[in-house]
Design an enzyme around this catalytic site. Sequence first.
Site, PDB file in Angstrom:
ATOM      1  N   HIS A 134      72.377  53.889  45.095  1.00 27.24           N
ATOM      2  CA  HIS A 134      73.737  53.974  45.611  1.00 27.24           C
ATOM      3  C   HIS A 134      73.784  55.116  46.626  1.00 27.24           C
ATOM      4  O   HIS A 134      73.029  56.087  46.529  1.00 27.24           O
ATOM      5  CB  HIS A 134      74.685  54.251  44.437  1.00 27.24           C
ATOM      6  N   ASP A 209      70.992  58.780  37.886  1.00 26.90           N
ATOM      7  CA  ASP A 209      72.340  58.252  38.084  1.00 26.90           C
ATOM      8  C   ASP A 209      72.510  57.158  37.034  1.00 26.90           C
ATOM      9  O   ASP A 209      71.963  56.060  37.169  1.00 26.90           O
ATOM     10  CB  ASP A 209      72.486  57.700  39.492  1.00 26.90           C
ATOM     11  N   GLN A 212      75.711  53.042  35.853  1.00 27.27           N
ATOM     12  CA  GLN A 212      75.685  51.634  35.476  1.00 27.27           C
ATOM     13  C   GLN A 212      75.021  51.399  34.126  1.00 27.27           C
ATOM     14  O   GLN A 212      74.970  50.257  33.665  1.00 27.27           O
ATOM     15  CB  GLN A 212      74.953  50.827  36.552  1.00 27.27           C
ATOM     16  N   LYS A 235      83.976  53.373  35.115  1.00 23.23           N
ATOM     17  CA  LYS A 235      83.157  52.192  34.847  1.00 23.23           C
ATOM     18  C   LYS A 235      82.979  51.948  33.347  1.00 23.23           C
ATOM     19  O   LYS A 235      82.395  50.933  32.953  1.00 23.23           O
ATOM     20  CB  LYS A 235      81.789  52.333  35.522  1.00 23.23           C
ATOM     21  N   CYS A 376      77.776  49.890  48.567  1.00 20.18           N
ATOM     22  CA  CYS A 376      77.351  51.287  48.749  1.00 20.18           C
ATOM     23  C   CYS A 376      75.843  51.434  48.524  1.00 20.18           C
ATOM     24  O   CYS A 376      75.381  52.455  47.996  1.00 20.18           O
ATOM     25  CB  CYS A 376      78.125  52.236  47.832  1.00 20.18           C
TER      26      CYS A 376
END
Length: 418
Positions: A134, A209, A212, A235, A376
């Site tokens: 991202h 990261d 997700q 999220k 993104c």
Amino acid sequence: MTSTSFDVERIRKDFPIFSRELPDGRPLVYLDSGNSSQKPAQVIETMREHFAMHYSNVGRAMHVLGAESTDAYENARDTITGFVGAPARDEIVFTKNASEALNLVAYSFGNPANTDPRFTLGPGDEIVISEMEHHSNIVPWQLLVQRTGATLKWFGVTDDGRLDYDPAVITERTKIVSITHQSNVLGTVNPVAEVAGRAHEVGALIMLDASQSVPHHPVNVTELGADFVAFTGHKMVGPSGIGVLWGRSELLEAMPPFLGGGEMIEAVWMDHSTYAPIPHKFEAGTPPIVEAIGLGAAADYLTEVGMEAIEAHERALTAYALDALREVPGLRFIGPDSLERRGGTVSFTMEGIHPHDVGQILDDRFGVAVRVGHHCARPLHLRFGIPATTRASFYLYNTTGEIDALVRGLHHVQKVFA
């Protein structure tokens, strides 16, 4: 395909938005949780009740409301500590999103205020990311390279959407490796343990990261082998405006403040200041109080449902979707077309049809909300030679019937452009 013990219809009743109709009486089919998830009544009510009955600033007001607000804010930190298996509550830093968490860590490298050799960075030193990141895990490192003269390197992506992991990319000059735990486009779950092992072998730090992954899988930060983990609230059925940085305490203690202001200080003179202990050293000013409390409520909600059950439900949905989407003429998966090491995000193109047209027809005619564009992650799309994809992303409240609606809509789109 879904487990009989997972009562998705009961779960859907917790989410007020699924009781509404779209214009012309169309039901809402929300397949865009990889972008931002919907919110259960439990989170909405927790935030409403705090605003209505307990709100005050935290950490500074010497009255009942101040104490109640501070307790609720810090209890949320305790909840998140347990939710991701952090060894200590002071390792949980509240940020406004995952992007801020990633920037916070990047700021510490090459910073003259940080003399710890693990964070020194200059010409000849290397930062390693991947081609599937991202923008939030690309741009902060590009800015760091501009500031320091260090070199930015990256792992590629295979044709089937896997990390093209070459341990030789990580060298004795590497200072930090920062990669996604799960791709927001491909759904790919990366081999974190292997990458972390190589990074630590050469003395580098590793950041993940996990925006997700934390909402969809059981995640224990200590078991991941990472040094830093970033994720975001919106999220994971929580509010926007709140994110989390987890870092090993000895690293956080070595890092300089990212932002200056109230609450992050110990004492201030006109010519210098001393700083509060972690995590407050990184939480300058009035924080997102009610958002943090809402994030704690979101973690409680997901825990009550069960992260293992959520993961199994999404895995069944993804298997169903992969099978069903294969029957759509001209559809091409961008990313793994099997369940191996992947999550509930499926991106695709349709031959001769722009994703923007796909998304508009799905929304206008069928009430199906998907995301279209480069999500993104423009470098990833450039790697595949395409400007954009259509992305369907699943969560605990989705059903196989909604995937059927998506497939019907895609068949219609194909006929429109045939």
